[in-house]
Structure formats: C-alpha cells, structure tokens
Write a protein that holds these residues in place. Structure first.
Motif, PDB file in Angstrom:
ATOM      1  N   GLU A  83       1.197  -1.159   0.308  1.00 59.57           N
ATOM      2  CA  GLU A  83      -0.081  -0.050   0.045  1.00 59.57           C
ATOM      3  C   GLU A  83       0.853   1.225   0.387  1.00 59.57           C
ATOM      4  OE1 GLU A  83      -2.772  -0.372   2.977  1.00 59.57           O
ATOM      5  OE2 GLU A  83      -4.197  -1.848   2.299  1.00 59.57           O
ATOM      6  N   PRO A  84       0.308   2.326  -0.280  1.00 60.93           N
ATOM      7  CA  PRO A  84      -0.681   2.761  -1.853  1.00 60.93           C
ATOM      8  C   PRO A  84      -0.281   1.766  -2.812  1.00 60.93           C
ATOM      9  CG  PRO A  84       0.179   4.617  -1.285  1.00 60.93           C
ATOM     10  CD  PRO A  84       1.160   3.381  -0.611  1.00 60.93           C
ATOM     11  N   ASN A  85      -1.872   0.492  -3.247  1.00 62.97           N
ATOM     12  CA  ASN A  85      -1.626   0.158  -4.264  1.00 62.97           C
ATOM     13  C   ASN A  85      -2.304   0.782  -5.732  1.00 62.97           C
ATOM     14  OD1 ASN A  85      -0.926  -2.491  -3.931  1.00 62.97           O
ATOM     15  ND2 ASN A  85      -2.289  -2.845  -2.687  1.00 62.97           N
ATOM     16  N   LEU A  86      -1.912   0.850  -6.825  1.00 59.35           N
ATOM     17  CA  LEU A  86      -2.209   1.505  -7.479  1.00 59.35           C
ATOM     18  C   LEU A  86      -4.024   2.009  -8.130  1.00 59.35           C
ATOM     19  CD1 LEU A  86      -1.037   1.127 -11.557  1.00 59.35           C
ATOM     20  CD2 LEU A  86      -3.463   1.278 -11.005  1.00 59.35           C
ATOM     21  N   HIS A  87      -5.050   1.027  -7.326  1.00 59.59           N
ATOM     22  CA  HIS A  87      -6.087   1.630  -7.593  1.00 59.59           C
ATOM     23  C   HIS A  87      -6.541   2.334  -6.738  1.00 59.59           C
ATOM     24  CE1 HIS A  87      -6.222  -1.675  -4.528  1.00 59.59           C
ATOM     25  NE2 HIS A  87      -7.282  -1.364  -4.347  1.00 59.59           N
ATOM     26  N   GLN A  88      -5.541   2.067  -5.089  1.00 53.00           N
ATOM     27  CA  GLN A  88      -6.526   3.246  -3.996  1.00 53.00           C
ATOM     28  C   GLN A  88      -5.494   5.062  -4.970  1.00 53.00           C
ATOM     29  OE1 GLN A  88      -3.127   1.036  -1.668  1.00 53.00           O
ATOM     30  NE2 GLN A  88      -5.235   0.303  -0.572  1.00 53.00           N
ATOM     31  N   VAL A  89      -3.988   5.060  -5.072  1.00 55.88           N
ATOM     32  CA  VAL A  89      -4.393   6.550  -6.266  1.00 55.88           C
ATOM     33  C   VAL A  89      -5.088   6.559  -7.143  1.00 55.88           C
ATOM     34  CG1 VAL A  89      -2.965   7.127  -6.917  1.00 55.88           C
ATOM     35  CG2 VAL A  89      -2.055   5.576  -5.531  1.00 55.88           C
ATOM     36  N   ALA A  90      -5.372   5.660  -7.737  1.00 52.53           N
ATOM     37  CA  ALA A  90      -6.354   6.523  -9.387  1.00 52.53           C
ATOM     38  C   ALA A  90      -7.695   6.977  -8.498  1.00 52.53           C
ATOM     39  CB  ALA A  90      -6.270   5.366 -10.135  1.00 52.53           C
ATOM     40  N   GLN A  91      -8.113   5.268  -7.922  1.00 52.93           N
ATOM     41  CA  GLN A  91      -9.474   5.940  -6.698  1.00 52.93           C
ATOM     42  C   GLN A  91      -9.919   6.697  -5.857  1.00 52.93           C
ATOM     43  OE1 GLN A  91     -10.925   1.997  -5.974  1.00 52.93           O
ATOM     44  NE2 GLN A  91     -10.470   1.499  -8.527  1.00 52.93           N
ATOM     45  N   GLY A  92      -8.705   7.188  -5.508  1.00 52.30           N
ATOM     46  CA  GLY A  92      -8.622   8.243  -4.267  1.00 52.30           C
ATOM     47  C   GLY A  92      -8.454   9.404  -5.185  1.00 52.30           C
ATOM     48  N   ILE A  93      -8.276   9.529  -6.535  1.00 49.84           N
ATOM     49  CA  ILE A  93      -8.244  11.473  -7.233  1.00 49.84           C
ATOM     50  C   ILE A  93      -9.817  10.634  -8.061  1.00 49.84           C
ATOM     51  CG2 ILE A  93      -7.730  12.405  -9.066  1.00 49.84           C
ATOM     52  CD1 ILE A  93      -5.004  11.695  -8.100  1.00 49.84           C
ATOM     53  N   VAL A  94      -9.855   9.810  -8.686  1.00 50.49           N
ATOM     54  CA  VAL A  94     -11.204   9.461  -9.331  1.00 50.49           C
ATOM     55  C   VAL A  94     -11.823   8.121  -9.161  1.00 50.49           C
ATOM     56  CG1 VAL A  94     -12.353   9.324 -11.910  1.00 50.49           C
ATOM     57  CG2 VAL A  94     -10.238  10.390 -11.360  1.00 50.49           C
ATOM     58  N   PRO A  95     -12.608   8.914  -7.890  1.00 54.46           N
ATOM     59  CA  PRO A  95     -13.464   7.170  -7.345  1.00 54.46           C
ATOM     60  C   PRO A  95     -14.182   5.895  -8.147  1.00 54.46           C
ATOM     61  CG  PRO A  95     -13.899   9.431  -6.433  1.00 54.46           C
ATOM     62  CD  PRO A  95     -13.360   9.461  -7.072  1.00 54.46           C
ATOM     63  N   ASP A  96     -14.629   5.910  -9.092  1.00 53.63           N
ATOM     64  CA  ASP A  96     -15.119   5.217 -10.360  1.00 53.63           C
ATOM     65  C   ASP A  96     -14.071   4.379 -11.318  1.00 53.63           C
ATOM     66  OD1 ASP A  96     -15.094   7.784 -12.020  1.00 53.63           O
ATOM     67  OD2 ASP A  96     -17.341   7.681 -12.606  1.00 53.63           O
ATOM     68  N   ALA A  97     -12.791   4.756 -11.255  1.00 48.69           N
ATOM     69  CA  ALA A  97     -11.485   4.404 -12.095  1.00 48.69           C
ATOM     70  C   ALA A  97     -12.001   2.814 -12.105  1.00 48.69           C
ATOM     71  CB  ALA A  97     -10.481   4.753 -11.093  1.00 48.69           C
ATOM     72  N   ARG A  98     -11.646   1.593 -12.622  1.00 46.28           N
ATOM     73  CA  ARG A  98     -11.631   0.715 -12.766  1.00 46.28           C
ATOM     74  C   ARG A  98     -10.037   0.226 -13.748  1.00 46.28           C
ATOM     75  NH1 ARG A  98     -16.895  -0.016 -14.773  1.00 46.28           N
ATOM     76  NH2 ARG A  98     -16.109  -1.994 -15.425  1.00 46.28           N
ATOM     77  N   VAL A  99      -9.120  -0.281 -12.490  1.00 45.73           N
ATOM     78  CA  VAL A  99      -8.075  -0.974 -12.365  1.00 45.73           C
ATOM     79  C   VAL A  99      -8.443  -2.594 -12.916  1.00 45.73           C
ATOM     80  CG1 VAL A  99      -6.098  -1.347 -11.125  1.00 45.73           C
ATOM     81  CG2 VAL A  99      -7.281   1.251 -11.388  1.00 45.73           C
TER      82      VAL A  99
END
Length: 267
Positions: A83-99
């Motif tokens: 942690e933080p993993n990629l999805h945590q970083v991305a979804q922390g900015i764009v909550p609906d990001a798909r990883v």
C-alpha cells in the motif's frame, strides 16, 4: 477475479516479485529470495532504494494520469500488494476508476484479495497471466475495461525481465495497438548505463539462479515509446520524473539510480 488458475509456488529459486517484496521490507518472500536479495545488495547497496523509487514513480504517474482525466488502468507485472496500491491512488482521485491488475506469480494471486479492495464506485480486477501472453491479457481486460476509452498501460520494473529473444518491444507494441487514442504507456526499466560493472555482475548472478535480466540503454528504453508523445519531462531517471515531497530520496553516496522512467500518450 478472472483468468486465474491454480499453480504451485516455486520456492526452489528466487522470483523477482518476491525479491522486490523483500527489498520493500515485506514478508511475502522465501529464504531463496532473501538469499539472492542479499547477494544483489552486496553487488549494489542501492537496490532497496531502487525498489522504493520505482514504487514512488508508479504512484506519481498514476496521480498525474488520474488528474488528467484517465479513468482506466491496466497494470501488468503488479507484484505483491504494497500500500498504497495503484487502484488506491487512482480511485482516491477518480472514485469510479477501473483498474485491472495482471501478474504471473501464484503468490500474487494468493494475495489478490488485498488488490481488490477498491471504492464502491470503481472496479478493480485481477488477471493471472504473463506479459508474454498479450492476447490473453487483452481478452481478460476487455471484460472489465472499455477499449473505446483511454487506458493507462503500466509496466513498472517489469520489462527488464523480458529479454529481446521474447520480443519485449513487440509485446509492448501489441498491447498498445489494442488501446485507443488518448491512452498512455507508463514504464520504468533498469539500465547498465550508469553502473556497467555492477550491472554485469548482477545479471550473471541472477542468470545463474534462473532469472533473466535484460538491462537496456536509454536508446533501447526510449524505443518502447516509438510513435507516442512523451509527457514532460520525457525520459528521466525515475526519481526525477515529477518529484514530490515525501518521495524516497537518494543520498549523496547513492549516485545515480540505474534506471529510466517515462510516461507517454498515444496520439
């Protein structure tokens, strides 16, 4: 999780993902990984710094991409969750990001549940596949990602384990060809440009243990981005690409971290 299949964890020889975990202070590794890791440290004490620098680059690049409107990520060579993993970083900015994460190591599959704890709005999935199987990766990713919208393809500290005989540049080209305009390629890669003797010794040690290391020059690294538009500041040693406060720092004795990193956009 899609594309998974049971496989035994081979603890008879070191594995790059588990060695990387050991460098980062993790516990998901075996004595054979630590033993080889210690041999690498004896050759070049900067190896743990390199691991942290690569991890920080991934996080910065993901923040940059999410901040510039990218909402889909395909991360190949995911490694053991840290942690933080990629999805945590991305979804922390764009909550609906798909990883979509992808790795070929069974130990990563064993820990994949930690990779799948994302936001309620977003989607996070894991594929068990090898970068040398681009068609299988794309088939699995198409079930989760919208290939009509931009996708960030992330290959962090992976391609130096894919020799030229396996067609590293061609594999990246096949993956990129399937992605739409506006997609991005994110890569870090080890090099022998700055430390030729230490790098040669490390390559020989790893080869003897059954791990191939294909260290590439700046020119060979830059070829991965042929036909793409490099994001400023272009090809850099990883810790010099959009550095942020709180990133791992290199000491005066560390010298240049022997690697390159870059992000580029597909026109």
């Amino acid at each position: 999780m899609t594309g998974q299949h049971p496989a035994e964890i081979d603890t008879s020889r070191p594995h790059p993902a588990r060695m990387y975990d050991w460098y980062l202070g993790g516990k998901d590794n075996y004595p054979v990984d630590e033993a080889m890791g210690r041999q690498m440290l004896a050759l070049d004490p900067r190896v743990p710094v390199m691991a942290r620098v690569n991890r920080a680059f991934m996080q910065r690049a993901t923040r940059w991409l999410a901040g510039h409107g990218v909402r889909q990520f395909l991360d190949i060579g995911t490694g053991i969750p840290t942690e933080p993993n990629l999805h945590q970083v991305a979804q922390g900015i764009v909550p609906d990001a798909r990883v979509v994460y992808c790795d070929n190591d069974p130990i990563v599959l064993a820990h994949a549940a930690a990779l799948l704890r994302g936001t309620d709005e977003g989607v996070t999935e894991y594929l068990q596949a090898d970068v040398r199987e681009p068609d299988a990766i794309l088939e699995g990713a198409r079930k989760i990602l919208d290939f009509d919208e931009p996708i960030a393809l992330s290959l962090i500290a992976l391609l130096h384990f894919v020799p030229d005989e396996d067609g590293a540049h061609e594999l990246v080209g096949r993956l990129l060809a399937a992605l739409p305009s506006g997609s991005h390629l994110v890569v870090t890669h080890a090099t022998a440009d700055f430390t030729p003797e230490e790098s040669r010794a490390a390559t020989e040690k790893l080869r003897a243990a059954g791990v191939t290391l294909a260290l590439r020059s700046r020119e060979e690294f830059t070829r991965f981005f042929d036909g793409l538009d490099l994001v400023d500041p272009g090809v850099r040693v990883p810790h010099e690409w959009h550095p942020e406060l709180g990133d791992p720092v290199t000491g005066q004795d560390d010298g240049v971290i022997p690697g390159y990193g870059a992000v580029a956009r597909k026109p």
